[in-house]
Design a protein around this motif. Structure first.
Motif, short mmCIF file in Angstrom:
data_model
loop_
_atom_site.label_atom_id
_atom_site.label_comp_id
_atom_site.label_asym_id
_atom_site.label_seq_id
_atom_site.Cartn_x
_atom_site.Cartn_y
_atom_site.Cartn_z
N ASP A 255 58.46 -132.31 2.73
CA ASP A 255 59.90 -132.09 2.63
C ASP A 255 60.50 -131.51 3.91
OD1 ASP A 255 62.35 -131.89 0.98
OD2 ASP A 255 62.09 -129.75 1.29
N THR A 256 59.80 -130.58 4.55
CA THR A 256 60.41 -129.87 5.67
C THR A 256 59.59 -129.88 6.95
OG1 THR A 256 59.38 -127.78 5.02
CG2 THR A 256 61.55 -128.26 4.11
N HIS A 257 58.44 -130.54 6.96
CA HIS A 257 57.52 -130.52 8.11
C HIS A 257 56.83 -129.16 8.21
CE1 HIS A 257 59.36 -134.33 9.29
NE2 HIS A 257 60.52 -133.74 9.15
N LYS A 258 55.82 -129.11 9.05
CA LYS A 258 55.01 -127.89 9.16
C LYS A 258 55.82 -126.78 9.82
CE LYS A 258 50.60 -126.16 10.86
NZ LYS A 258 50.21 -125.56 9.59
N ASP A 259 55.84 -125.60 9.18
CA ASP A 259 56.51 -124.44 9.76
C ASP A 259 55.66 -123.84 10.87
OD1 ASP A 259 58.97 -124.19 8.56
OD2 ASP A 259 58.13 -123.27 6.76
N GLU A 260 56.32 -123.09 11.76
CA GLU A 260 55.57 -122.38 12.80
C GLU A 260 54.76 -121.27 12.16
OE1 GLU A 260 59.21 -119.70 12.61
OE2 GLU A 260 58.48 -121.60 11.86
N GLU A 261 53.64 -120.97 12.78
CA GLU A 261 52.71 -120.00 12.20
C GLU A 261 53.14 -118.56 12.47
OE1 GLU A 261 50.29 -120.73 10.21
OE2 GLU A 261 50.57 -122.88 10.40
N VAL A 262 53.83 -118.33 13.60
CA VAL A 262 54.20 -116.97 13.97
C VAL A 262 55.69 -116.91 14.25
CG1 VAL A 262 51.94 -116.41 14.92
CG2 VAL A 262 53.67 -117.43 16.41
N PHE A 263 56.22 -115.67 14.23
CA PHE A 263 57.63 -115.47 14.54
C PHE A 263 57.92 -115.93 15.96
CE2 PHE A 263 60.80 -112.78 16.60
CZ PHE A 263 61.90 -113.03 15.80
N ASN A 392 69.26 -127.12 5.43
CA ASN A 392 69.45 -127.93 6.64
C ASN A 392 68.99 -127.23 7.91
OD1 ASN A 392 70.48 -130.22 5.35
ND2 ASN A 392 72.51 -129.30 5.20
N ALA A 393 67.98 -126.37 7.78
CA ALA A 393 67.38 -125.72 8.95
C ALA A 393 65.89 -125.58 8.74
CB ALA A 393 68.01 -124.35 9.18
N SER A 394 65.13 -125.84 9.80
CA SER A 394 63.67 -125.73 9.78
C SER A 394 63.23 -125.64 11.24
CB SER A 394 63.07 -126.96 9.08
OG SER A 394 61.67 -126.88 8.99
N PRO A 395 62.14 -124.91 11.57
CA PRO A 395 61.14 -124.30 10.71
C PRO A 395 61.59 -122.94 10.17
CG PRO A 395 60.52 -124.01 12.99
CD PRO A 395 61.75 -124.88 12.99
N GLN A 396 60.59 -122.14 9.73
CA GLN A 396 60.89 -120.99 8.89
C GLN A 396 61.74 -119.93 9.60
OE1 GLN A 396 58.03 -117.78 7.08
NE2 GLN A 396 57.76 -119.68 5.96
N THR A 397 61.42 -119.58 10.84
CA THR A 397 62.20 -118.56 11.54
C THR A 397 63.62 -119.03 11.78
OG1 THR A 397 60.22 -117.67 12.64
CG2 THR A 397 62.35 -117.15 13.63
N ARG A 398 63.79 -120.29 12.12
CA ARG A 398 65.14 -120.85 12.29
C ARG A 398 65.89 -120.80 10.97
NH1 ARG A 398 65.35 -126.85 14.63
NH2 ARG A 398 63.78 -125.88 15.98
N ARG A 399 65.20 -121.15 9.88
CA ARG A 399 65.83 -121.11 8.56
C ARG A 399 66.21 -119.68 8.16
NH1 ARG A 399 61.73 -122.36 5.30
NH2 ARG A 399 61.75 -124.46 6.16
N ALA A 400 65.30 -118.74 8.43
CA ALA A 400 65.58 -117.34 8.10
C ALA A 400 66.82 -116.84 8.83
CB ALA A 400 64.38 -116.47 8.46
N THR A 401 66.96 -117.25 10.10
CA THR A 401 68.11 -116.82 10.89
C THR A 401 69.39 -117.44 10.37
OG1 THR A 401 66.66 -116.67 12.84
CG2 THR A 401 69.04 -116.68 13.24
N LEU A 478 60.02 -130.05 16.27
CA LEU A 478 61.46 -130.27 16.32
C LEU A 478 62.18 -129.64 15.13
CD1 LEU A 478 61.69 -133.98 17.56
CD2 LEU A 478 62.09 -131.89 18.88
N GLY A 479 61.48 -129.43 14.04
CA GLY A 479 62.12 -128.86 12.86
C GLY A 479 63.19 -129.78 12.33
N ASN A 480 64.39 -129.23 12.10
CA ASN A 480 65.46 -130.05 11.52
C ASN A 480 66.02 -131.08 12.51
OD1 ASN A 480 66.72 -127.16 12.25
ND2 ASN A 480 68.20 -128.75 12.78
N HIS A 481 65.63 -131.01 13.78
CA HIS A 481 66.06 -132.02 14.75
C HIS A 481 65.21 -133.29 14.67
CE1 HIS A 481 68.89 -129.29 16.47
NE2 HIS A 481 67.98 -128.45 16.91
N SER A 482 64.14 -133.24 13.91
CA SER A 482 63.29 -134.42 13.76
C SER A 482 64.07 -135.56 13.12
CB SER A 482 62.08 -134.08 12.88
OG SER A 482 61.40 -135.25 12.47
N ALA A 483 63.77 -136.76 13.55
CA ALA A 483 64.42 -137.94 12.97
C ALA A 483 64.03 -138.13 11.52
CB ALA A 483 64.05 -139.19 13.78
N TRP A 484 62.93 -137.53 11.11
CA TRP A 484 62.46 -137.68 9.72
C TRP A 484 62.89 -136.49 8.85
CZ3 TRP A 484 60.42 -140.36 13.60
CH2 TRP A 484 60.05 -141.69 13.36
#
Length: 489
Positions: A255-263, A392-401, A478-484
């Motif tokens: 659904d959202t691609h792999k999140d980053e492992e660290v902040f 509409n934001a990914s990965p996790q730190t970007r989404r949290a922000t 790329l997170g939410n910038h990914s074409a997928w």
């Protein structure tokens, strides 16, 4: 303790609807769907996590807005406050509330929501109860400051926490289920206040003080018990089997691609560059001004129609009860048809209808009836906007922000609301405030529409990129910038 059981019944009824829908409509996930596991795993998560989240937000909203009930019960008179001083007391709540939202969300991953959220709940329960023993305006200001500081991270933290367990298109109904507790708190706060103020004189304390003391005590006790309820993460859930955990991970990864492992501070900066954050953030601001204005002042508005203080407490209940039901129905529609933006627009147009009725009629019955539109619209908009923002934001730190910034803008509207009604626009007609909130309703609809347009354009560009390249050729991270990564409209 009385809010718990009605809420539990409402939550269970809503969850049954969610599970029926989930069983019929599985998320697409690269051949990993398993109807047996799918129905079982979401049911386990829903019944273990959502009731606790619901109580968290119910108590947060109740303890922040019960000052409106206390005001009607004599708080302002007993402490010798002017309307301006009352507005200052509410504003003092929102300054630390706003400042704590982003740091709190960024701390959740490092320290763990299982520690951060229960600690905040326990501490603000103590502060809420202390409001009941203040005997000066300065004492009230101190309590309001610390309530704001401790509660600021709750809603963004709960939304972020939910994204650890659910795919994007399962989130709106879940967020609405726990946010519905806000509308229920609006209903139950009136019922509770009506009953509690009958304790006037007990312990030589006025009725309004017991509103704070009893509700704060319950929050404190629930906060202590909640340390045992919250799993830190998906991997730490003791009620899921290894197979079920892997299934959820596969759904989240697809659904959202792999999140980053660290902040990553880079992802924090990247979040601020997203146009959808600011387009929806402005809609957040306008809609939240409406919501908090109604949450704090609806008992006063009803009392201004000519009802007694006690009757005003009870008559604030029906609009919020209706709002709870309609918000749940709208969230089911939003998840089923994936139409976050359309639901947001309809909800704020409901608000516009309500304010137009209140402004245009001299009948107290019509003015009271207008609250069914404005309150319902406000409590429909908030959870759907929160979901749309998180989706509409990914990965996790970007989404949290992004989640935290959305709520910072929303609670800035809360500051405006504390001044708009009563201080800048006098009772009982609140003419300037009503006109302002009517305009804000239309502006919120406009910015939601602009966000839909922007995301639709971006999805079209992504579709073109997918047509000319393979997923394996795309650079990682790329997170939410990914074409997928398809934006939710």
């Amino acid at each position: 303790m009385s809010p718990l059981q009605p809420k539990s019944a409402a939550t269970n009824e809503g969850l049954d609807k969610v599970h029926e829908k989930d069983a019929r409509s599985l998320e697409s996930s690269v051949g990993l769907e398993d109807p047996v596991i799918d129905g079982r795993v979401w049911r386990k998560l829903d019944y273990r996590i959502l009731p606790v989240m619901t109580m968290f937000y119910l108590l947060s909203f109740l303890d922040r807005t019960n000052v409106g009930n206390a005001r009607v019960a004599g708080l302002q008179t007993d402490l010798g406050m002017s309307n301006k001083q009352y507005s200052i007391a509410l504003t003092v709540t929102y300054v630390p509330y706003i400042l704590s939202e982003l740091p709190s969300n960024l701390m959740l991953k490092a320290l763990g929501p299982n520690l951060v959220l229960p600690t905040m709940l326990t501490l603000w329960g103590i502060v809420c109860a202390l409001q009941g023993i203040v005997n000066s305006y300065s004492g009230l200001l101190a309590c309001r400051f610390f309530i704001g500081l401790l509660e600021g991270g709750v809603f963004p933290g709960l939304v972020l926490y939910l994204s650890y367990f659910y795919p994007r298109y399962k989130m709106n109904t879940r967020i609405t289920l726990f946010f519905s507790s806000a509308s229920l708190s609006g209903a139950f706060s009136g019922i509770l206040a009506y009953g509690i103020i009958q304790m006037d004189g007990v312990g030589n304390r006025p009725g309004w003080s017991w509103i704070f003391i009893l509700e704060g005590l319950f929050t404190f006790l629930f906060g202590l018990s909640s340390y045992f309820f919250f799993p830190r993460s998906l991997d730490k859930t003791w009620f899921l089997t290894s197979e079920e955990k892997e299934y959820v991970k596969a759904q989240l990864l697809n659904d959202t691609h792999k999140d980053e492992e660290v902040f990553s501070w880079r992802e924090v900066i990247e979040a601020f560059k997203l146009p959808q954050l600011w387009l929806l953030g402005l809609a957040f601001f306008f809609a939240a001004t409406i919501l908090f204005g109604l949450a704090y002042f609806s008992p006063s508005i009803i009392q201004g129609l000519g009802y007694t203080a006690a009757d005003a407490q009870l008559m604030s209940v029906p609009p919020y009860a209706v709002a709870c039901v309609v918000a749940l129905i709208s969230s089911l529609i939003s998840d089923r048809y994936r139409c976050r933006g359309s639901v947001c627009i309809v909800s704020v147009l409901f608000c516009a209808i309500g304010f137009a009725m209140f402004l245009g009629s001299q009948s107290k019955h019509v003015q009271y009836g207008s609250l069914f539109f404005s309150v319902t619209g406000a409590y429909m908009a908030a959870p759907t906007q929160a979901t749309w923002n998180a989706n509409n934001a990914s990965p996790q730190t970007r989404r949290a922000t992004v989640i935290a910034m959305g709520f910072i803008l929303a609670n800035s509207g809360g500051i405006l609301a504390t001044w708009l009604l009563g201080t800048l626009s006098p009772a009982p007609r609140y003419t300037k405030a009503t006109i302002t909130l009517l305009v804000f309703s239309l502006l919120a609809a406009l910015f939601c529409a602009l966000n839909i347009f922007y995301l639709r354009v971006q999805n079209a560009k992504k579709a073109e990129r997918r047509r000319v390249m393979n997923r394996e050729d795309e650079e990682p991270g790329l997170g939410n910038h990914s074409a997928w990564y398809i934006y939710n409209l």
